[in-house]
Structure formats: C-alpha cells, structure tokens
Scaffold this motif. Sequence first.
Motif, PDB file in Angstrom:
ATOM      1  N   SER A   1       0.812  -1.211  -0.228  1.00  0.00           N
ATOM      2  CA  SER A   1       0.051   0.008  -0.043  1.00  0.00           C
ATOM      3  C   SER A   1       0.877   1.272  -0.085  1.00  0.00           C
ATOM      4  N   ALA A   2       2.154   1.038   0.628  1.00  0.00           N
ATOM      5  CA  ALA A   2       3.122   2.230   0.550  1.00  0.00           C
ATOM      6  C   ALA A   2       3.243   2.859  -0.686  1.00  0.00           C
ATOM      7  N   LEU A   3       3.233   1.847  -1.879  1.00  0.00           N
ATOM      8  CA  LEU A   3       3.407   2.266  -3.217  1.00  0.00           C
ATOM      9  C   LEU A   3       2.408   3.259  -3.590  1.00  0.00           C
ATOM     10  N   SER A   4       1.336   3.118  -3.316  1.00  0.00           N
ATOM     11  CA  SER A   4       0.130   3.898  -3.916  1.00  0.00           C
ATOM     12  C   SER A   4       0.159   5.335  -3.107  1.00  0.00           C
ATOM     13  N   SER A   5       0.828   5.527  -2.033  1.00  0.00           N
ATOM     14  CA  SER A   5       0.569   6.651  -1.247  1.00  0.00           C
ATOM     15  C   SER A   5       1.691   7.481  -1.716  1.00  0.00           C
ATOM     16  N   VAL A   6       1.575   8.824  -1.308  1.00  0.00           N
ATOM     17  CA  VAL A   6       2.652   9.803  -1.598  1.00  0.00           C
ATOM     18  C   VAL A   6       4.040   9.438  -1.055  1.00  0.00           C
ATOM     19  N   PRO A   7       5.095   9.490  -1.881  1.00  0.00           N
ATOM     20  CA  PRO A   7       6.369   9.036  -1.510  1.00  0.00           C
ATOM     21  C   PRO A   7       7.000  10.160  -0.214  1.00  0.00           C
ATOM     22  N   ARG A   8       7.533   9.566   0.580  1.00  0.00           N
ATOM     23  CA  ARG A   8       8.078  10.603   1.688  1.00  0.00           C
ATOM     24  C   ARG A   8       9.567  10.880   1.471  1.00  0.00           C
ATOM     25  N   ILE A   9      10.029  10.371   0.761  1.00  0.00           N
ATOM     26  CA  ILE A   9      11.594  10.386   0.479  1.00  0.00           C
ATOM     27  C   ILE A   9      12.018  10.451  -0.949  1.00  0.00           C
ATOM     28  N   LEU A  10      12.968  10.893  -1.128  1.00  0.00           N
ATOM     29  CA  LEU A  10      13.622  10.990  -2.507  1.00  0.00           C
ATOM     30  C   LEU A  10      14.859  10.480  -2.457  1.00  0.00           C
ATOM     31  N   SER A  11      15.460   9.527  -3.408  1.00  0.00           N
ATOM     32  CA  SER A  11      16.960   9.003  -3.369  1.00  0.00           C
ATOM     33  C   SER A  11      17.748   9.925  -4.113  1.00  0.00           C
TER      34      SER A  11
ATOM     35  N   ALA B   1       3.543  18.868  -1.524  1.00  0.00           N
ATOM     36  CA  ALA B   1       3.218  20.285  -1.262  1.00  0.00           C
ATOM     37  C   ALA B   1       1.884  20.521  -1.892  1.00  0.00           C
ATOM     38  N   ILE B   2       0.679  19.848  -1.133  1.00  0.00           N
ATOM     39  CA  ILE B   2      -0.591  19.940  -1.328  1.00  0.00           C
ATOM     40  C   ILE B   2      -1.375  21.059  -1.041  1.00  0.00           C
ATOM     41  N   GLU B   3      -1.237  21.544   0.052  1.00  0.00           N
ATOM     42  CA  GLU B   3      -1.958  22.663   0.812  1.00  0.00           C
ATOM     43  C   GLU B   3      -1.278  23.747   0.215  1.00  0.00           C
ATOM     44  N   ASP B   4      -2.364  24.729  -0.300  1.00  0.00           N
ATOM     45  CA  ASP B   4      -2.203  26.221  -0.894  1.00  0.00           C
ATOM     46  C   ASP B   4      -2.124  26.988   0.046  1.00  0.00           C
ATOM     47  N   ASP B   5      -1.227  27.378   0.860  1.00  0.00           N
ATOM     48  CA  ASP B   5      -1.377  28.076   1.642  1.00  0.00           C
ATOM     49  C   ASP B   5      -0.319  28.978   2.196  1.00  0.00           C
ATOM     50  N   PRO B   6       0.013  30.396   1.882  1.00  0.00           N
ATOM     51  CA  PRO B   6       1.472  30.996   2.099  1.00  0.00           C
ATOM     52  C   PRO B   6       1.951  30.875   3.429  1.00  0.00           C
ATOM     53  N   ARG B   7       1.293  30.497   4.399  1.00  0.00           N
ATOM     54  CA  ARG B   7       1.923  30.170   5.676  1.00  0.00           C
ATOM     55  C   ARG B   7       2.313  28.930   6.033  1.00  0.00           C
ATOM     56  N   VAL B   8       2.300  28.005   5.259  1.00  0.00           N
ATOM     57  CA  VAL B   8       2.892  26.665   5.181  1.00  0.00           C
ATOM     58  C   VAL B   8       3.830  26.460   4.353  1.00  0.00           C
TER      59      VAL B   8
END
Length: 415
Positions: free
Chosen positions: A45-55, A370-377
């Motif tokens: 299931s980890a494959l279908s979620s948003v990756p948390r790291i990048l090699s 970065a999904i949340e569109d918010d200048p304070r995040v």
Amino acid sequence: MDRYRSRDHKSKPREDIQLMCKRDAEDSWEAAEGRKHARPERDVSALSSVPRILSTRAALYERDFPVYKQPVEVGCFSLDSRRTFFNDARQLRYYVEPDRKPKLDLREGYRERYVRRDERVKENLDHLLTWILANRSKLPSRPAASSSLLELDVDIVTWRGHLTKLLTTPYETQEGWQLAVTKFGGTLYVSEVETEAARQSRESRTERHDEMMYWGYKFEQYTCADEVGACPNPGGVVNTNEAFCTVVQTRLGPHKLLFSGEVDCRDPDPLAPPAPSCYIELKTSAEIRMPKQRRNFLRYKLLKWWAQSFLPGVPRIIAGFRDSDGTVVSVETYHTSTIPQIIKSEYNSWKPTVCMNFCFDFLSFAKTAAIEDDPRVVYLFSWEPNRDVIYSVHRDSPYTFLPEWYVRQMMSLPK
Ligand code: 0WD
Ligand code: CA
C-alpha cells in the motif's frame, strides 16, 4: 534491495518518483523521525501513497536527457550598493578582455576597499517577488480554480542558485541543503534555508577564506566596465551588495520555471545575440599544475560551473587562473555547451542527464508533497550527503518566507 524500483528506468513514466533502496529508506526514517524504533513496516500500500523520501543516488537518474527549453529572459533587475531594488539594468557591466599574459593582483584592495554584503540578513525570495509584482502584467496568467483571482501560470519560482544545488546533488559529498517550499496560488515558491552546518562555517570563516572570497569579486573588477567602451576601474571599491540579475522563464519537462540569477557582465558588442546569450559568467580558480588538480577541477568545479550557467542559458564562462599568491596568470574561455564533452573522457565523471533528471524528479516530488495551497505553510525539504531527501511540514513557523506584502498584492488583482 531494489524492492520498489523498476530496473528499466527508460520505460518509467516521467512523473514517477524514484523510490529508495531499503537501507536508505531506513536511514532517512531515523533522521526524519529522530527515533530508532516504531518504524512503520513497508507494504504494497506504501507504493500507492505519496512518497515520503527521494533518493539522490546518481545511478537512478541515468535516463534520457529531459526536455529543457531554451531559457527566455523575461526581465531583469538591479540591486545597488545599499541593496535597493531597481526594475532595470543599471548594474549591468560590460566585459573587457584582459591581456594575453595578465598579472592581476586579486589581493589588492582587500583591506581598504571591500564592502561586504551582510550575510546575516536573509532576503529569501524578496527581490524576485518585488520584480514579479512590478511585472505582473507581462507574465503569463491563468484563471484560478477556486477564486476570482488570476494566478501566475508558472509552477516554480526560485533563485537560479537553488536549482544549481539541486542539479549537483547526486554528486555532492560535502554540503547538504534545506529548501523551504510554499504553494501559493498554484505556484511552488522555493527558498533556501541556511543549514546549521553552513551557519557555523560562515561564522567561523577564517581571514584567509574571507580574502579568497574577495578574489572572485576583484577579478570582476579587473574585467568589467560600467559603460560600453569604458575601461575597468581596479582602483574602485568592491561592494558585494551590488548585483544585476536576469529573470528567465523555461520549462523542465512539465515544470514551468521562473527563476532569477545574478549575471556578472555581458558581451560589449551591441551586435551580440540577445540576452541571455550575450551574458558572461566570470570565475577564478587555482592554477592547474598536477594531474590530481586537473581531475578535481573537472569533477567538482566544472560541474558547478556548468550547472550554474546551463540553467539560465549563459553560453560563456571566462576563468581567471591564479597562482597561490592570488595573481591571475592566465585566462581561459569555457563554452557551457562543450563542458559535457570536456568531462566525458574522465573516469567516473558526472553526467548532465543525471543532474537534470534529479532536478526534474525533485520538482515532481515537491509537487506531490506540497498539496496545501497556503502562504503560511512551509514544506521543508532537507538533504545531507549519503542520505535521501526528506521533508517535514510547518505552519506559521519561522520557516514561513512569503511576505505579507506579496501575498496581499497578489490577492488583490482581479481576473
Ligand atoms: O540571502 C540569501 N540566502 C541568498 C541570496 C541566497 C541565494 C542568493 N541570494 C542572492 C544573491 O546575493 C544574488 O544577489 O540572490 C541573488 C542571485 O543569486 P543566484 O544567482 O541565484 O546565486 P548563485 O548562482 O549561487 O550565485 C551567483 C553569484 C555568485 O557568483 P559566483 O561566480 O561566485 O558563483 O551571485 C553572487 C556571487 O557573485 N552571490 C552572492 N553575493 C553576495 N552574497 C551571494 C551572497 N550570499 N550568493 C551568491
Ligand atoms: Ca561569477
């Protein structure tokens, strides 16, 4: 160990994020979470979620060279000796070729005529944002999905120097980085955060190192004039607050980029091609005497020089080679487009395609994270050599970097 990775990189879809080998993943979990236990088990299931790291392993990025459109200059700006912004080219200088056998003393003036920019002041993207506000009508816009505003039709806004760091990451062994990313009006703004290690090294800089930093600017003073046809003035003050910056637009695969970079000077010939093709990057480097020095120059320095000038489409790099006393004794021109051929014959050398594909994948990774569109995040991406890129999320924290004046003015322009 390649449990999650396709071996055939060429057949992978371009938007795919490179997943990591198991050991790298575990390392970064520990780094990210600051703990050795309670690590989540990986499953399908980890494959279908948003990756948390990048090699950042170079071998993962050896695909075909991605589409990188010829950068187009959309504007420029100048910063004066007090770091005041001007929406024009008043700080642009003109290249003047030195003698065939020069003897340029780079140490001259270090004590008496050197005004350093205050590096404790973090300007973030502010000058570039000022430029965007002043030139909004010239920039491509798109109707916003959820409001009556016009959005910038750009995916990424950043400094060229930040992109240079991304390009060289797969080959960097010394210095890590932190990049703060904020999504606002559908655009990702990317601004560097000084790492703790960088702050310490800046604060403990030796006199010798400080002087060597001056040498690069002194070389500019010997080879640049303020007007076409004028002579350089080596008797003047070197003030590193002054800058001329180009703003370019281009595209890396699907990523529409708008970035700015400092430009040293231009070809004085009025018939030279238009910007950025008339721009010249100036560099200094130690004379190359031993095979080992040549190898280090090709492997490390030319990589940085290539990445920095390739990004904005600056075609020529003029290098002053100095002896150990800080005297430039020869000057050499490198054509940005031929640097990849110069380094190709080196054993185990760097590859331009790896640099560009890593940058491509980092930007895809940042867009999915970065999904949340918010200048304070702020999504804070962190990387240390021999680790993966990881990120954490911060709301209303000291990492917030988009200024209120920018947000307010961008939100006040109706469709
Ligand atoms: O405040 C900050 N943390 C930053 C400010 C981070 C990054 C950039 N900047 C400013 C720079 O001062 C510059 O005015 O943004 C402007 C453009 O930067 P860039 O072109 O994206 O930066 P980069 O490609 O790393 O450097 C280009 C040139 C350097 O030339 P060399 O040949 O040494 O690579 O910009 C100058 C320098 O001449 N430069 C700086 N000058 C003063 N202070 C600095 C600095 N911190 N960084 C780069
Ligand atoms: Ca330079």
